[in-house]
Design a protein around this motif. Structure first.
Motif, PDB file in Angstrom:
ATOM      1  N   TYR A 143      -4.185  -1.693   1.247  1.00  0.00           N
ATOM      2  CA  TYR A 143      -3.128  -2.570   1.729  1.00  0.00           C
ATOM      3  C   TYR A 143      -2.720  -2.274   3.169  1.00  0.00           C
ATOM      4  O   TYR A 143      -1.649  -2.677   3.615  1.00  0.00           O
ATOM      5  CB  TYR A 143      -1.924  -2.487   0.782  1.00  0.00           C
ATOM      6  CG  TYR A 143      -2.294  -2.964  -0.601  1.00  0.00           C
ATOM      7  CD1 TYR A 143      -2.686  -4.281  -0.810  1.00  0.00           C
ATOM      8  CD2 TYR A 143      -2.307  -2.103  -1.678  1.00  0.00           C
ATOM      9  CE1 TYR A 143      -3.061  -4.730  -2.061  1.00  0.00           C
ATOM     10  CE2 TYR A 143      -2.678  -2.542  -2.944  1.00  0.00           C
ATOM     11  CZ  TYR A 143      -3.059  -3.862  -3.123  1.00  0.00           C
ATOM     12  OH  TYR A 143      -3.440  -4.296  -4.371  1.00  0.00           O
ATOM     13  N   GLY A 144      -3.578  -1.564   3.887  1.00  0.00           N
ATOM     14  CA  GLY A 144      -3.373  -1.392   5.315  1.00  0.00           C
ATOM     15  C   GLY A 144      -2.571  -0.186   5.722  1.00  0.00           C
ATOM     16  O   GLY A 144      -2.227  -0.042   6.899  1.00  0.00           O
ATOM     17  N   ALA A 145      -2.265   0.710   4.784  1.00  0.00           N
ATOM     18  CA  ALA A 145      -1.507   1.903   5.139  1.00  0.00           C
ATOM     19  C   ALA A 145      -2.351   2.842   5.995  1.00  0.00           C
ATOM     20  O   ALA A 145      -3.555   2.973   5.800  1.00  0.00           O
ATOM     21  CB  ALA A 145      -1.042   2.622   3.882  1.00  0.00           C
ATOM     22  N   LYS A 146      -1.693   3.494   6.961  1.00  0.00           N
ATOM     23  CA  LYS A 146      -2.328   4.524   7.784  1.00  0.00           C
ATOM     24  C   LYS A 146      -1.945   5.879   7.177  1.00  0.00           C
ATOM     25  O   LYS A 146      -0.772   6.263   7.196  1.00  0.00           O
ATOM     26  CB  LYS A 146      -1.859   4.410   9.232  1.00  0.00           C
ATOM     27  CG  LYS A 146      -2.263   3.096   9.904  1.00  0.00           C
ATOM     28  CD  LYS A 146      -1.624   2.941  11.279  1.00  0.00           C
ATOM     29  CE  LYS A 146      -2.093   4.016  12.241  1.00  0.00           C
ATOM     30  NZ  LYS A 146      -1.503   3.817  13.604  1.00  0.00           N
ATOM     31  N   ILE A 147      -2.932   6.562   6.631  1.00  0.00           N
ATOM     32  CA  ILE A 147      -2.678   7.745   5.813  1.00  0.00           C
ATOM     33  C   ILE A 147      -2.761   9.034   6.627  1.00  0.00           C
ATOM     34  O   ILE A 147      -3.706   9.257   7.384  1.00  0.00           O
ATOM     35  CB  ILE A 147      -3.675   7.830   4.646  1.00  0.00           C
ATOM     36  CG1 ILE A 147      -3.658   6.540   3.807  1.00  0.00           C
ATOM     37  CG2 ILE A 147      -3.390   9.043   3.770  1.00  0.00           C
ATOM     38  CD1 ILE A 147      -2.379   6.258   3.094  1.00  0.00           C
ATOM     39  N   THR A 148      -1.743   9.872   6.457  1.00  0.00           N
ATOM     40  CA  THR A 148      -1.791  11.262   6.892  1.00  0.00           C
ATOM     41  C   THR A 148      -1.785  12.116   5.631  1.00  0.00           C
ATOM     42  O   THR A 148      -0.950  11.906   4.743  1.00  0.00           O
ATOM     43  CB  THR A 148      -0.573  11.631   7.758  1.00  0.00           C
ATOM     44  OG1 THR A 148      -0.572  10.823   8.941  1.00  0.00           O
ATOM     45  CG2 THR A 148      -0.600  13.106   8.142  1.00  0.00           C
TER      46      THR A 148
ATOM     47  N   GLU B 167       2.871   3.770   8.241  1.00  0.00           N
ATOM     48  CA  GLU B 167       2.461   5.169   8.169  1.00  0.00           C
ATOM     49  C   GLU B 167       2.890   5.762   6.822  1.00  0.00           C
ATOM     50  O   GLU B 167       4.050   5.618   6.401  1.00  0.00           O
ATOM     51  CB  GLU B 167       3.105   5.976   9.297  1.00  0.00           C
ATOM     52  CG  GLU B 167       2.712   5.526  10.696  1.00  0.00           C
ATOM     53  CD  GLU B 167       1.364   6.093  11.137  1.00  0.00           C
ATOM     54  OE1 GLU B 167       0.769   6.882  10.358  1.00  0.00           O
ATOM     55  OE2 GLU B 167       0.917   5.760  12.253  1.00  0.00           O
TER      56      GLU B 167
ATOM     57  N   ALA C  84      -4.003   7.617  -2.338  1.00  0.00           N
ATOM     58  CA  ALA C  84      -4.170   7.281  -0.919  1.00  0.00           C
ATOM     59  C   ALA C  84      -5.200   6.185  -0.732  1.00  0.00           C
ATOM     60  O   ALA C  84      -5.014   5.262   0.079  1.00  0.00           O
ATOM     61  CB  ALA C  84      -4.575   8.529  -0.137  1.00  0.00           C
ATOM     62  N   GLU C  85      -6.286   6.263  -1.484  1.00  0.00           N
ATOM     63  CA  GLU C  85      -7.323   5.238  -1.407  1.00  0.00           C
ATOM     64  C   GLU C  85      -6.761   3.861  -1.742  1.00  0.00           C
ATOM     65  O   GLU C  85      -7.073   2.864  -1.088  1.00  0.00           O
ATOM     66  CB  GLU C  85      -8.461   5.593  -2.370  1.00  0.00           C
ATOM     67  CG  GLU C  85      -9.621   4.632  -2.365  1.00  0.00           C
ATOM     68  CD  GLU C  85     -10.676   5.019  -3.370  1.00  0.00           C
ATOM     69  OE1 GLU C  85     -11.462   4.134  -3.777  1.00  0.00           O
ATOM     70  OE2 GLU C  85     -10.737   6.205  -3.778  1.00  0.00           O
ATOM     71  N   CYS C  86      -5.898   3.805  -2.746  1.00  0.00           N
ATOM     72  CA  CYS C  86      -5.257   2.542  -3.114  1.00  0.00           C
ATOM     73  C   CYS C  86      -4.378   2.019  -1.987  1.00  0.00           C
ATOM     74  O   CYS C  86      -4.439   0.834  -1.632  1.00  0.00           O
ATOM     75  CB  CYS C  86      -4.416   2.743  -4.382  1.00  0.00           C
ATOM     76  SG  CYS C  86      -3.443   1.299  -4.882  1.00  0.00           S
TER      77      CYS C  86
ATOM     78  N   GLU D 103      -4.555   2.584   1.161  1.00  0.00           N
ATOM     79  CA  GLU D 103      -5.358   2.153   2.313  1.00  0.00           C
ATOM     80  C   GLU D 103      -5.839   0.715   2.145  1.00  0.00           C
ATOM     81  O   GLU D 103      -6.017   0.003   3.137  1.00  0.00           O
ATOM     82  CB  GLU D 103      -6.544   3.089   2.497  1.00  0.00           C
ATOM     83  CG  GLU D 103      -6.169   4.419   3.135  1.00  0.00           C
ATOM     84  CD  GLU D 103      -7.377   5.310   3.356  1.00  0.00           C
ATOM     85  OE1 GLU D 103      -7.484   5.887   4.456  1.00  0.00           O
ATOM     86  OE2 GLU D 103      -8.216   5.429   2.436  1.00  0.00           O
TER      87      GLU D 103
END
Length: 378
Positions: free
Chosen positions: A100-105, A80, A94-96, A98
């Motif tokens: 690598y699998g990050a869940k963005i808030t 997260e 944030a796009e970068c 994502e």
């Protein structure tokens, strides 16, 4: 040097003659006994600029964007991440992540505004984040985020959460106290406040961040950005020993070394105060023309650049062209849907620190006359 336009965009900035001379260093091996200490000293001086004793700088060939990519060393799929975005670059960071699998808030602000403590508190109360990212100065808006307060708030709520600062448009022109403010990552590039031609990506990682990286559960899923490759290289050069993974940009490192010595030839606080004073004066000049800055408050305005809303009836292309005709290069906007509504001017490095060059005065004169030629009456 042949006549040319002054580069007064928010980076690349104007480069000192000594820095450009360093770029002319003859072909030199990256393991040459003369180069090794130059690289090692550059690593040490980067620490001084961001005011840290123990954090680990990584200096690699690439743009500032490569620093975003290096966050793959800290992220694992499903982690997260809270992204505090004040413009184009926060969104693309944030796009970068994502990838690598990050869940963005997201905490998103309207153009020119900064995130509130209430917004951050609400997000932190809902989710346990692996990482919180904040763009210190978003080059698209000229908005300055209070990274000291953000870091304090995050660490108070969740000491384990990494505080990651995109400092591409702030390192060298904005105060950063890496250790005192308990930052974990600062990302920057060579071509803005550090006053070096583009081509170096610089990431500073806290010892806690390195522990997170070393204790990850899955392998780092990249090759070039992998700290397993780069950490031994940085350690070796700082110990004044040659090492090899990928060939460093030797001439750019010489240029960085030269610029850092110039920057640190006076107390770093003096540099930050001068940038703040020049920026405040420039914003006052803009207001005197009857214009409004994109940054909505003085405390939320960057010291290394200013974004300005265009007055009614003036278009960005003729204004940029008009200044170019007077020998001054400025930049248009880049915010989606608003790019044609504003323009951006950089004031960093030698343009700020060396008054005799008259760079800022030339910008003021060219801006005033160009607006008048386009029919604008202040």
């Amino acid at each position: 040097m042949a006549p040319r336009k002054l580069c007064m965009i928010p980076g690349p900035i104007e480069f000192h003659e000594d820095v450009l001379s360093a770029m002319a260093t003859p072909a030199t091996s990256h393991v040459d006994p003369l180069f090794v200490p130059v690289f090692g000293e550059s690593i040490e001086m980067v620490r001084e600029v961001v005011q840290t004793k123990v954090a680990q700088p990584f200096i690699t060939s690439g743009s500032g964007t490569l620093g975003w990519d290096m966050m793959v060393n800290l992220l694992e799929a499903g982690d997260e991440v809270l992204v505090i975005t004040t413009g184009y670059f926060g969104d693309h960071f944030a796009e970068c992540l994502e990838v690598y699998g990050a869940k963005i808030t997201f905490i998103r602000t309207e153009p020119g505004a900064t995130a509130t403590t209430e917004q951050i508190a609400e997000a932190l109360a809902k989710t346990k984040f692996k990482m919180v990212t904040v763009t210190h100065v978003d080059t698209s808006t000229g908005v300055l985020s209070d990274i000291k307060s953000v870091a304090a708030q995050v660490k108070a709520a969740s000491p384990e959460t990494l505080v990651v600062v995109d400092g591409v448009c702030s390192v060298g022109s904005e105060e950063i106290k890496f250790d005192d403010w308990k930052l974990d990552i600062v990302i920057t590039g060579s071509q803005k406040g550090l006053g070096v031609p583009p081509g170096l990506s610089i990431v500073i990682a806290s010892q806690y961040a390195l522990d997170v990286y070393k204790n990850r559960k899955s392998p780092v899923p990249v090759y070039y950005s992998n700290w397993n490759k780069w950490l031994p290289i940085m350690n070796a050069y700082e110990a004044r020993k040659p090492a090899y993974f990928a060939t460093p940009a030797v001439q750019l490192v010489y240029a960085l070394h030269t610029s850092l010595k110039l920057i640190l030839s006076q107390p770093i606080e003096t540099r930050f105060k001068k940038h703040a004073a020049v920026a405040a004066d420039f914003r006052q000049f803009v207001r005197g023309l009857g214009l409004k800055t994109v940054a909505q408050s003085e405390q939320g305005a960057a010291n290394g650049m200013t974004a300005v809303w265009l007055p009614e009836g003036v278009e960005v292309a003729p204004l940029v062209s008009g200044l170019a005709g007077k020998g001054i290069q400025i930049a248009g906007g880049i915010l989606q849907g608003l790019a044609g509504k504003y323009f951006r001017i950089g004031h960093m490095g030698i343009s700020v620190m060396e008054d005799d060059r008259q760079h800022i005065q030339k910008v003021k004169e060219a801006l005033s006359s160009s607006l008048a030629e386009l029919g604008y009456k202040a």
